[in-house]
Write an enzyme that holds these catalytic residues in place. Sequence first.
Site, PDB file in Angstrom:
ATOM      1  CG  ASP A  56      -2.033   1.017   1.172  1.00  0.00           C
ATOM      2  OD1 ASP A  56      -1.719   2.197   0.948  1.00  0.00           O
ATOM      3  OD2 ASP A  56      -3.351   0.469   1.353  1.00  0.00           O
ATOM      4  CB  VAL A  57       1.351   4.110  -2.474  1.00  0.00           C
ATOM      5  CG1 VAL A  57       1.958   3.381  -3.507  1.00  0.00           C
ATOM      6  CG2 VAL A  57      -0.061   4.596  -2.670  1.00  0.00           C
ATOM      7  CG  LEU A  71      -0.489   5.008 -13.215  1.00  0.00           C
ATOM      8  CD1 LEU A  71       1.075   5.979 -13.255  1.00  0.00           C
ATOM      9  CD2 LEU A  71      -0.494   4.106 -14.195  1.00  0.00           C
ATOM     10  CE  LYS A 103      15.602  14.341   0.428  1.00  0.00           C
ATOM     11  NZ  LYS A 103      14.901  14.864   1.577  1.00  0.00           N
ATOM     12  NE  ARG A 104      17.214   5.430   1.610  1.00  0.00           N
ATOM     13  CZ  ARG A 104      16.935   4.727   2.688  1.00  0.00           C
ATOM     14  NH1 ARG A 104      15.826   5.222   3.279  1.00  0.00           N
ATOM     15  NH2 ARG A 104      17.665   3.729   3.162  1.00  0.00           N
ATOM     16  CE1 TYR A 143      -8.820  10.201  -8.684  1.00  0.00           C
ATOM     17  CE2 TYR A 143      -9.695  11.764  -9.930  1.00  0.00           C
ATOM     18  CZ  TYR A 143      -8.993  10.887  -9.941  1.00  0.00           C
ATOM     19  OH  TYR A 143      -8.231  10.293 -10.954  1.00  0.00           O
ATOM     20  CB  THR A 173      -7.723   7.334 -20.173  1.00  0.00           C
ATOM     21  OG1 THR A 173      -7.049   8.325 -20.088  1.00  0.00           O
ATOM     22  CG2 THR A 173      -7.175   6.163 -20.846  1.00  0.00           C
TER      23      THR A 173
HETATM   24  P1  NAD Z   1      -7.886   1.918 -11.435  1.00  0.00           P
HETATM   25  O1  NAD Z   1      -8.748   2.112 -10.355  1.00  0.00           O
HETATM   26  O2  NAD Z   1      -7.936   0.667 -12.519  1.00  0.00           O
HETATM   27  O3  NAD Z   1      -6.270   1.897 -11.154  1.00  0.00           O
HETATM   28  C1  NAD Z   1      -5.649   2.159  -9.806  1.00  0.00           C
HETATM   29  C2  NAD Z   1      -4.811   1.318  -9.080  1.00  0.00           C
HETATM   30  O4  NAD Z   1      -4.056   1.558  -7.864  1.00  0.00           O
HETATM   31  C3  NAD Z   1      -5.474  -0.191  -8.871  1.00  0.00           C
HETATM   32  O5  NAD Z   1      -4.685  -1.213  -9.393  1.00  0.00           O
HETATM   33  C4  NAD Z   1      -5.654  -0.048  -7.265  1.00  0.00           C
HETATM   34  O6  NAD Z   1      -5.775  -1.398  -6.765  1.00  0.00           O
HETATM   35  C5  NAD Z   1      -4.364   0.831  -6.944  1.00  0.00           C
HETATM   36  N1  NAD Z   1      -4.422   1.299  -5.830  1.00  0.00           N
HETATM   37  C6  NAD Z   1      -5.183   2.047  -5.339  1.00  0.00           C
HETATM   38  N2  NAD Z   1      -4.917   2.805  -3.868  1.00  0.00           N
HETATM   39  C7  NAD Z   1      -3.886   2.270  -3.585  1.00  0.00           C
HETATM   40  C8  NAD Z   1      -2.807   2.387  -2.752  1.00  0.00           C
HETATM   41  N3  NAD Z   1      -3.300   2.955  -1.424  1.00  0.00           N
HETATM   42  N4  NAD Z   1      -1.442   1.432  -2.624  1.00  0.00           N
HETATM   43  C9  NAD Z   1      -1.321   0.853  -3.724  1.00  0.00           C
HETATM   44  N5  NAD Z   1      -2.383   0.728  -4.866  1.00  0.00           N
HETATM   45  C10 NAD Z   1      -3.365   1.312  -4.776  1.00  0.00           C
HETATM   46  O7  NAD Z   1      -7.829   3.415 -12.295  1.00  0.00           O
HETATM   47  P2  NAD Z   1      -7.005   3.837 -13.324  1.00  0.00           P
HETATM   48  O8  NAD Z   1      -8.072   4.513 -14.416  1.00  0.00           O
HETATM   49  O9  NAD Z   1      -6.004   2.662 -14.082  1.00  0.00           O
HETATM   50  O10 NAD Z   1      -6.332   5.093 -13.060  1.00  0.00           O
HETATM   51  C11 NAD Z   1      -4.734   5.196 -12.648  1.00  0.00           C
HETATM   52  C12 NAD Z   1      -4.434   6.301 -12.247  1.00  0.00           C
HETATM   53  O11 NAD Z   1      -4.483   7.443 -13.430  1.00  0.00           O
HETATM   54  C13 NAD Z   1      -5.034   6.811 -11.111  1.00  0.00           C
HETATM   55  O12 NAD Z   1      -3.970   7.716 -10.446  1.00  0.00           O
HETATM   56  C14 NAD Z   1      -5.915   7.798 -11.566  1.00  0.00           C
HETATM   57  O13 NAD Z   1      -6.167   8.970 -10.768  1.00  0.00           O
HETATM   58  C15 NAD Z   1      -5.194   8.397 -12.922  1.00  0.00           C
HETATM   59  N6  NAD Z   1      -6.207   8.759 -13.792  1.00  0.00           N
HETATM   60  C16 NAD Z   1      -7.054   8.216 -14.467  1.00  0.00           C
HETATM   61  C17 NAD Z   1      -8.076   8.651 -15.296  1.00  0.00           C
HETATM   62  C18 NAD Z   1      -8.783   7.709 -16.309  1.00  0.00           C
HETATM   63  O14 NAD Z   1      -9.524   8.393 -17.034  1.00  0.00           O
HETATM   64  N7  NAD Z   1      -8.569   6.442 -16.231  1.00  0.00           N
HETATM   65  C19 NAD Z   1      -8.128   9.964 -15.434  1.00  0.00           C
HETATM   66  C20 NAD Z   1      -7.314  10.874 -14.871  1.00  0.00           C
HETATM   67  C21 NAD Z   1      -6.469  10.247 -13.743  1.00  0.00           C
END
Ligand code: NAD
Length: 311
Positions: A56-57, A71, A103-104, A143, A173
């Site tokens: 978990d990040v 991501l 950074k590290r 968000y 996307t």
């Molecule tokens: P998604 O929900 O399919 O992917 C997000 C991933 O992050 C998932 O695999 C989830 O399990 C993981 N995750 C969530 N919280 C986490 C945590 N605390 N620790 C580790 N992993 C964690 O969504 P996506 O569409 O693939 O989006 C990916 C990134 O792109 C996101 O940051 C999202 O905000 C950004 N984004 C996506 C879109 C879009 O239209 N798809 C648009 C703008 C921004």
Amino acid sequence: MRILVTGGAGFIGSHLCERLIDEGREVLCLDNFFTGRRVNIFHLLDNPRFELIRHDVTEPILLEVDQIYNLACPASPVHYQYNPVKTVKTNVMGAINMLGLAKRVRARILQASTSEVYGDPLVHPQTEDYWGHVNPIGIRSCYDEGKRIAETLMTDYHRQNKVDIRIARIFNTYGPRMLEDDGRVVSNFIVQALRGEPLTLYGEGEQTRSFCYVDDLIEGLMRLMNTDDLHAPINLGNPGEFTIKQLAEEVIKICGSKSGLTHLPLPADDPRQRKPDISKAQTLLKWNPTIPLHEGLERTVADFKERVKTT
Ligand code: NAD
Ligand code: UDP
């Protein structure tokens, strides 16, 4: 070159991991599987250059890497509103932990930011110098504001600690591997059309979005990561703008469906219009989306047909 992709088992992350592996990179895919699925990266698990880390990040981690694509964060309103406090933690603590790591180990780091930083925009199309129109206390704020503070953190780590940052403002996307119960409009409409259920238009369906096919986005993300000296945010999206009603009609046509349309209440703070100005990406990255909505939807529908139960 060893590359960390946080959120690597999610929709965009899994496509990115796949592309990086295809290009001969070593990939560390980190995910807590909140919205990510093992099946998305199952085909990569046997590859000796691919490693999966369940983590978990919001917790720190030390890894030896050259590049980080951050991501990790649920992207669908349904999922990011499920536990809004966790969404804020993922954005803020996730960014701090990944920036600390960058950074590290002196890695370059790219943050997946979003068009949501513009909120319900008063400038159209949205340019990167627009500061946005965001509600700080609404149901989308965990968000939107989470992503905004992540941009602040990225920029301050760059100014203060010379971390080599990239910020991609990603617009809507879509593509194969979106979850069927994801709640976002493209996946909702395709599942409804394939099942012959009415497509749920929130409000009148006159609000607009610009939809980018995932392969185009991945190309843009990689160009941004691999271009030197680009520390300011860059919009990545397809400028083709459609009303949600037009999208519904297109999906019904492509699915050959007899579904009708139904109206549900418009969620709070739903942006009325969205379209990226991508001049910066065109000039600085020589990037342009290449896959029009119709073609991208056909590919996405083909993927959903294999997964969605219709009876
Ligand atoms: P998604 O929900 O399919 O992917 C997000 C991933 O992050 C998932 O695999 C989830 O399990 C993981 N995750 C969530 N919280 C986490 C945590 N605390 N620790 C580790 N992993 C964690 O969504 P996506 O569409 O693939 O989006 C990916 C990134 O792109 C996101 O940051 C999202 O905000 C950004 N984004 C996506 C879109 C879009 O239209 N798809 C648009 C703008 C921004
Ligand atoms: N939307 C809709 N029906 C649905 C899901 C979404 O009309 O079943 C609308 C939603 O109100 C928004 C647009 O489609 O105006 C895009 O929604 P999504 O959740 O995909 O992304 P975001 O609002 O974050 O751009």
